[in-house]
Design a protein around this motif. Structure first.
Motif, short mmCIF file in Angstrom:
data_model
loop_
_atom_site.label_atom_id
_atom_site.label_comp_id
_atom_site.label_asym_id
_atom_site.label_seq_id
_atom_site.Cartn_x
_atom_site.Cartn_y
_atom_site.Cartn_z
N TYR A 195 -2.76 13.27 -1.62
CA TYR A 195 -2.21 12.80 -3.18
C TYR A 195 -2.26 14.00 -4.36
CZ TYR A 195 -1.23 8.60 -5.69
OH TYR A 195 -0.66 8.01 -6.70
N GLY A 196 -3.14 14.89 -3.88
CA GLY A 196 -3.04 16.09 -4.87
C GLY A 196 -4.60 16.30 -5.64
N ALA A 197 -5.55 17.00 -5.18
CA ALA A 197 -6.77 17.09 -5.77
C ALA A 197 -6.60 16.99 -7.39
CB ALA A 197 -7.67 18.18 -5.45
N SER A 198 -5.51 17.88 -7.78
CA SER A 198 -5.49 18.32 -9.40
C SER A 198 -4.79 16.87 -10.08
CB SER A 198 -4.79 19.45 -9.54
OG SER A 198 -3.46 19.50 -9.02
N ASN A 199 -4.19 15.93 -9.29
CA ASN A 199 -3.39 14.78 -9.95
C ASN A 199 -4.32 13.84 -10.33
OD1 ASN A 199 -1.80 12.79 -10.46
ND2 ASN A 199 -1.09 12.35 -8.32
N ARG A 200 -4.64 13.69 -11.71
CA ARG A 200 -5.45 12.59 -12.32
C ARG A 200 -4.95 11.24 -12.10
NH1 ARG A 200 -9.32 14.29 -16.08
NH2 ARG A 200 -8.69 12.46 -17.00
N ASN A 201 -3.63 10.81 -11.89
CA ASN A 201 -3.29 9.65 -11.59
C ASN A 201 -3.20 9.25 -10.26
OD1 ASN A 201 -2.93 9.30 -14.45
ND2 ASN A 201 -1.23 10.30 -14.56
N LYS A 202 -4.28 9.06 -9.89
CA LYS A 202 -4.41 8.73 -8.17
C LYS A 202 -4.10 7.31 -8.42
CE LYS A 202 -6.95 12.43 -6.58
NZ LYS A 202 -7.05 13.19 -7.94
N HIS A 203 -3.29 6.34 -7.98
CA HIS A 203 -3.30 5.05 -8.09
C HIS A 203 -4.14 4.38 -7.15
CE1 HIS A 203 -0.48 5.27 -11.37
NE2 HIS A 203 0.23 6.03 -10.76
N ARG A 204 -4.72 3.51 -7.23
CA ARG A 204 -5.47 2.72 -6.23
C ARG A 204 -4.37 1.99 -5.43
NH1 ARG A 204 -10.62 1.62 -6.31
NH2 ARG A 204 -10.81 2.21 -8.54
N ALA A 205 -3.45 1.39 -5.77
CA ALA A 205 -2.54 0.75 -4.80
C ALA A 205 -2.01 1.69 -3.85
CB ALA A 205 -1.47 0.24 -5.50
N VAL A 206 -1.71 2.95 -4.35
CA VAL A 206 -1.18 3.81 -3.50
C VAL A 206 -2.20 4.39 -2.22
CG1 VAL A 206 0.04 6.27 -3.16
CG2 VAL A 206 0.47 4.80 -4.97
N ILE A 207 -3.48 4.56 -2.88
CA ILE A 207 -4.39 4.96 -1.84
C ILE A 207 -4.76 4.10 -0.65
CG2 ILE A 207 -7.04 5.73 -1.63
CD1 ILE A 207 -6.29 7.45 -4.41
N TYR A 208 -4.90 2.80 -1.31
CA TYR A 208 -5.04 1.50 -0.40
C TYR A 208 -4.07 1.51 0.62
CZ TYR A 208 -9.03 -0.10 -3.27
OH TYR A 208 -10.29 -0.15 -3.70
N TYR A 209 -2.59 1.60 0.13
CA TYR A 209 -1.60 1.59 0.99
C TYR A 209 -1.58 2.48 2.03
CZ TYR A 209 3.14 2.24 2.64
OH TYR A 209 4.46 2.34 3.26
N MET A 210 -1.94 3.90 1.52
CA MET A 210 -2.01 4.90 2.68
C MET A 210 -3.10 4.47 3.46
SD MET A 210 0.45 6.46 1.74
CE MET A 210 0.41 7.99 2.91
N LEU A 211 -4.28 4.27 3.22
CA LEU A 211 -5.30 3.80 4.11
C LEU A 211 -5.06 2.74 5.01
CD1 LEU A 211 -8.23 4.34 1.56
CD2 LEU A 211 -7.80 5.86 3.55
N CYS A 212 -4.27 1.70 4.61
CA CYS A 212 -3.83 0.78 5.37
C CYS A 212 -3.14 1.27 6.60
CB CYS A 212 -3.27 -0.39 4.59
SG CYS A 212 -2.79 -1.68 5.49
N LYS A 213 -2.05 2.12 6.14
CA LYS A 213 -1.20 2.50 7.11
C LYS A 213 -1.84 3.64 8.09
CE LYS A 213 3.09 2.95 6.55
NZ LYS A 213 4.17 2.49 7.42
N HIS A 214 -2.70 4.47 7.63
CA HIS A 214 -3.58 5.34 8.24
C HIS A 214 -4.48 4.65 9.43
CE1 HIS A 214 -6.13 8.91 9.15
NE2 HIS A 214 -7.22 8.02 9.37
N PHE A 215 -4.90 3.57 9.14
CA PHE A 215 -5.67 2.58 9.98
C PHE A 215 -4.93 1.74 10.72
CE2 PHE A 215 -9.18 4.65 7.39
CZ PHE A 215 -10.02 4.93 8.28
N ASN A 216 -3.67 1.66 10.44
CA ASN A 216 -2.74 0.68 11.10
C ASN A 216 -3.52 -0.91 10.83
OD1 ASN A 216 -0.56 -0.12 12.51
ND2 ASN A 216 -1.34 0.29 14.66
N LYS A 217 -3.57 -1.01 9.57
CA LYS A 217 -4.23 -2.43 9.40
C LYS A 217 -3.20 -3.24 8.66
CE LYS A 217 -8.56 -2.18 11.18
NZ LYS A 217 -9.12 -3.55 11.77
N ALA A 218 -1.79 -2.95 8.58
CA ALA A 218 -0.95 -4.06 7.92
C ALA A 218 -1.20 -5.43 8.30
CB ALA A 218 0.38 -3.42 8.24
N SER A 219 -1.58 -5.63 9.46
CA SER A 219 -1.70 -7.27 9.91
C SER A 219 -2.66 -7.94 9.19
CB SER A 219 -2.09 -6.98 11.40
OG SER A 219 -3.36 -6.45 11.69
N VAL A 220 -3.46 -7.29 8.37
CA VAL A 220 -4.59 -7.79 7.50
C VAL A 220 -3.74 -8.65 6.37
CG1 VAL A 220 -6.37 -7.39 5.64
CG2 VAL A 220 -6.50 -6.28 7.94
N TYR A 221 -2.64 -7.91 6.01
CA TYR A 221 -1.83 -8.79 5.03
C TYR A 221 -0.85 -9.68 5.48
CZ TYR A 221 -3.97 -5.26 1.87
OH TYR A 221 -5.04 -4.46 0.97
#
Length: 112
Positions: free
Chosen positions: A86-112
């Motif tokens: 996301y960029g360590a220097s980027n101060r605006n790390k949106h929670r929704a984006v991080i959660y989305y990327m983690l969901c994709k990373h762990f292949n957990k879309a079925s939870v939704y």
């Protein structure tokens, strides 16, 4: 468009720009809706990538509680990897984006 729809568009742009991926809009919408009113709170809608306590909260409340994963060092590695991309220097790390990327990373879309 509603305020939530505007935010989802902003999150999608972040995913395209920062991660070089075309977001699954259906999943992104579900992740965003799952965050509830937190997306409208300036503080709650963002994740501080340099705050270990904050990253631990993401691990416990999202990966373990919401996605039903077991505690494992791989969870924190994944969180730090997403924050890094996301960029360590980027101060605006949106929670929704991080959660989305983690969901994709762990292949957990079925939870939704």
């Amino acid at each position: 468009m509603s305020k939530r729809d505007d935010l989802i568009v902003k999150y999608a742009e972040d995913i395209k720009e920062k991660f070089g991926e075309t977001p699954d809009m259906d999943l992104l919408t579900k992740v965003t809706v799952g965050l509830g009113p937190a997306i409208y709170n300036i503080d709650a809608s963002k994740v501080s990538g340099s705050d270990d306590k904050e990253l631990e909260t993401v691990k416990k409340n999202y990966l373990m509680k919401k996605l039903g994963m077991s505690d494992d060092p791989k969870l924190m590695e994944a969180i730090k990897s997403v924050v890094e991309k996301y960029g360590a220097s980027n101060r605006n790390k949106h929670r929704a984006v991080i959660y989305y990327m983690l969901c994709k990373h762990f292949n957990k879309a079925s939870v939704y």
